[in-house]
Every structure is written in structure tokens, then in C-alpha cells.
Enzyme design. Sequence first.
Site: not given
Length: 616
Positions: A549-551
Site C-alpha cells: 500500500t501507499d502509506w
Amino acid sequence: MPLTEEQVSAAAKRSGAAVVVIGRSSGEDRDLVLEPGSYFLSAEEERMLGLVTAHFRKTVVLLNCGNLPDLSWTEKYGGRLSAVLVCWMGGMESGRGAFDILYGNVCPCGKLPCTAAKAYDDYPGRFGHPDETDYGEDIFIGYRHFDRHPEQVLYPFGYGLSYTTFRTEVMSSRFGEVAVRVTNTGAAAGKETAALWCAQPEGKLPKAVRVLANFAKTGLLQPGASEDLILTFDEMTVSSYSEDLHAYILEKGDYRLEVNGVPAGGWTEDCDRTVRVCEPLLGPSSMLRERILSRLPAGEKKTPDTQTNFSEISPDDGEGLSAFVSLLSDGELEALTRGHGMMNSPLGIPGNAGVFGGILPSLRDRGIPPVSCCDGPAGVRAAAFCSLLPCGTALASTWDRNLVREIYALLGKEMEKLGADVLLAPGMNLHRNPLCGRNFEYFSEDPVLSGRTAAAVVSGLQSSGRGACPKHYACNHQEFRRNRHNAKIGERALRELYLRNFEICIKESSPMAVMTAYNKVNGVWCHYHYDLVTTVLRKEFGYRGMVMTDWWMRKSSSPEFPSLRNNAYRIRAQVDLLMPGSFLHTARTFRKDRHVASVLEKAEGLTRAELCRSAK
């Protein structure tokens, strides 16, 4: 810097040429706006140009920018400007590079990777809505739109001036390959880009006037010297996606090739020909549920612990890896599907963006090390001195894959020296609209130029044993409310444009990881999107690496499996890793000790086999 007429007049008496620098900043989580000082020149900048061009015989403008701003002022000042140099964000050597070009020490050879329109309203497609954008322009973005409306173009895709001239000759042509000879016909040493274009026949599917099929860059050619280049292409590059047939097809008719405006032959399809049959991505939820159920991995049981060590197992040995993973507890498996929970984790190098892998003592005891992630595309962002590289758009402007690969091979060595394992780069979404605040990080409006430049970044970086993580998969074309925004896209545009660049990068360079985007695509957040990640990325593109995932990510439950929420929903989609590991982050609340509860205990229906799949 406000200027007085007296200052400018005095300067003109000392020097025959003026250099004006106009700067623009770009950044994550903020877009440009249609206001003076952002997309447009400010009143003070206009006044500065007016003063300088009135007093100086020669005026050169340097654009120190990430995004391509409004350039209509270049027509307004006309012959009063001697040159305009788009420097982009050139990194730590940009000043020397601009100096070398201005003084003629080197010959400029860059080409625009995006189109500059005469007016902002000439760009196709909507932008800036807080909740949802309808990509009603379909495949017609960038030059695919402007080739149909040449009157709207100020500087076309691929535009770039030089201190010398070149001649391109086609030596041979057949389906899939064109050979050309490029000769320097001028008086200065320089490099030239050979761009191969294909004009497709109009059929049932609307077509662009032409599409970029491939490109190559010569080495430095002395006056009179020549170089032979081979430009290859495949069926996918020149095909079109039919939403009715769920397939890429070559429609019947004549296909014409050209290189740098020189005709290069072509071929004729006597009837429609299918290139690749795909699974539909926009079908009913019930169909998706059945597809997921039919492809769940076979059950795996936990086996008694032994003294097996990870170092004894080859990463390419699927049987050995399965045996090792079967030794792990449910809690250890779950820990392998999330990061350590914070940025600048004490388990990684100082200044890291996050750490995954050996985040538990028991995992480290088994030989699994913590893996440090670092931003970003323009260099390693850590608590250490590092090189600052040109931004993505500047790299694409070189049209030179060998040069980009060489730069990132050196960056890979720097990562090794710093102890960084995975670089969260390259950013490679397309330039759909010039206001997107992250365009500087991305390469181009074209999927072939974007995909092949990204592949050069990845292959260069990974040649030193480090990992690359292309992002943001997919359709991150707006920073405003990016973690809530829904990109509503037809399947043809999605496949031909916004996924095609990722396919090229993945097949040419095999990145170790891929990062999903914050936004939704057709109503589903990318970090839960089974069709994007499993159906397309893994099944159609053949990707075997890790997806992260992105953060942080958004809470949600699966429409197909209502009992699956959040991390269980993510794991079923084969998004393997939640980063940085804590579930949700806001500016005011960030709990470093917050870990995700065991998904097997909380998710009815998620299997241990699915956890094992992501853990591997």
C-alpha cells in the site's frame, strides 16, 4: 525580486544578454491552481519580463519548474526572447547543466515528454473535483487529443531545439522492426532522438491520429557522423482495446509507420485480428465473487517447528519457501503482511520511510532481516548526505534509456552504501492534466515513453541488488483529496493508457515491489482492488513480486465478502503489505505502538493459505 527600471538599465550597459529565471514548486498532496504565481505568471514576473526585454538585446528565460506551467507568454514576447530553456527540477547539477547549454559547451537534445497547449482550457478532461472525476475524454489525452486539434498546440509532444541538425533515413522496415540511420548534418556535436510512430486505421473503435511505438537515442554524433538504430515494437503497442470483445485487437486496414516524420512503410490487416483476450474489469460484483472463490490458493497447514533457517532456502525455490512459511505461526504470517508501524522505524536506517520483513524478534531469529524503505524518485531520502537527481519529467525529456539506467545504477550503489533496501520509486502515472501537483515526479503523457523510462530506472537500480517500487498503481492524477477521490474510467482508457505503462515497466524490468495508489478506481480503493492487482497485474502482466500500500489506507469492507474488512480485504486482493504498518494516520494522532490485530481471528473466511501467499 522586484526590479526597478534603473537597475535593469544599468545591468544592460554591463552585459549584452540577460538571464531570467522563473521558478515554480511542485509537491505531494498539493496541485497547481489557475492563478497568477502558480499556473500563470504573476504580475511581478510579467513586469520583470517587460522591463528586461525592453532594455536587453538578448533575453534568455530559464524555467526551474516541476510541472509545465502556462507558456502562452512566450508568444506574447515573441522575438524579444532569444531562448527559453525548460530546466525542470534538474537536481544538484542543474546549474552546471544550464550553464553548459547557454555557453555552447554541450548541445541541447531534450524533447518535451508532454504537450504545451496555447490555453489551459484546451487540455481535455476534467480536473479538481473533490470526490469524483469522470474520464470522459477516454483515450484522448496529451498528443492523442492535440493531434486532432493542432490549432490548440503551442509546443507539441516531442518538441525540442538543438544547436545542430540531423537527417533520418529508413534503412529497412518490417512488422515489429524498423532500422534507421541518423546523421548529424550540422556544425556542432549532438545527440538525436529517433521516435517511431504508428498511424492506425479508423474502424469501429475511434483512434488517435498516431501513437508512439518506440524510441531510441543516438550517442554523441560529431558533424557528418551517423549511427544506425533498431526500433522494435509488438502487437500490443499498436492494438486497440475493444470493451465489447474484452480483447486487444488489430482492426482491419492499413497501418502506417514513420520515424521523425519520415515514412517507414507499414502493413495491412485483411481482417480484425485478436491480440489478447482479457477478463472484463467492470462486471457485476457477483461475477467477481465467483472469480475470486475459484482462484483461492489451496489450503496450507502449520507444520511443527524445526531448526530450518531462512538462509538455507533459495528465494527462487518455491517448494523450499513453502516449507519454510509453513513453519510460521499465524501471528508471524500476519506480521509479514504489515510494516513495523511507523516512519523512521528504529529497525531501519535513520530517516527511513518504513520497515517491513523481520519486524518481530522471532522472525529475526529465523533469519528474516528488517527491510528499509526510503523515498524517493529524485534520490535517497534518509538522515544522510545523498545525491539529488533530476525529477522524473526531466529524465523522460532525455528520451535516453541508457543514460537513465546508468544514473540509477549509480543510485543503487549509493543505496547499498547507505543501507537502504527498497527505493519507493519510480513514480510513473501519466500526465493527464498539467495541474496535477505530482507531475514532476512522473514521466510523460504517453504510456510507452513513461513505461520504458520507468523500466530503465528499475533495471538500473536493481542491478546493484537494491529494490525498486514503481508507483502509484493506478490513476493517481490528482493530489487534491487523493485518498478519497474516485477516478471513474472506461476500461479501454484504463487498459490502453493508465495500466499500459505499468505493464511495460513490469515486463521489461521485473521490479521487486509495486505500490498501490491512495485513490479509488471505479469506486474501489486501489489497495483493495482485486481486479487491478490480481486479475491484471498478476494474471495478465505476469507479475510475481510484492504489492504494498501507499502509506496508510482507508477502512472498508468487501462488497463480495462482507465479513472481510480492512487488512483481510486487502490480503484477499493480493495487496501483500500494509505500510508503514499502523492502520490509519492523521496529523494529530499517530500511535507508534499500534499494531494490527491478527486478521485470521477477526476475518471470517480469510484462509491461512491467503496469508501464506502474501507472506511469501
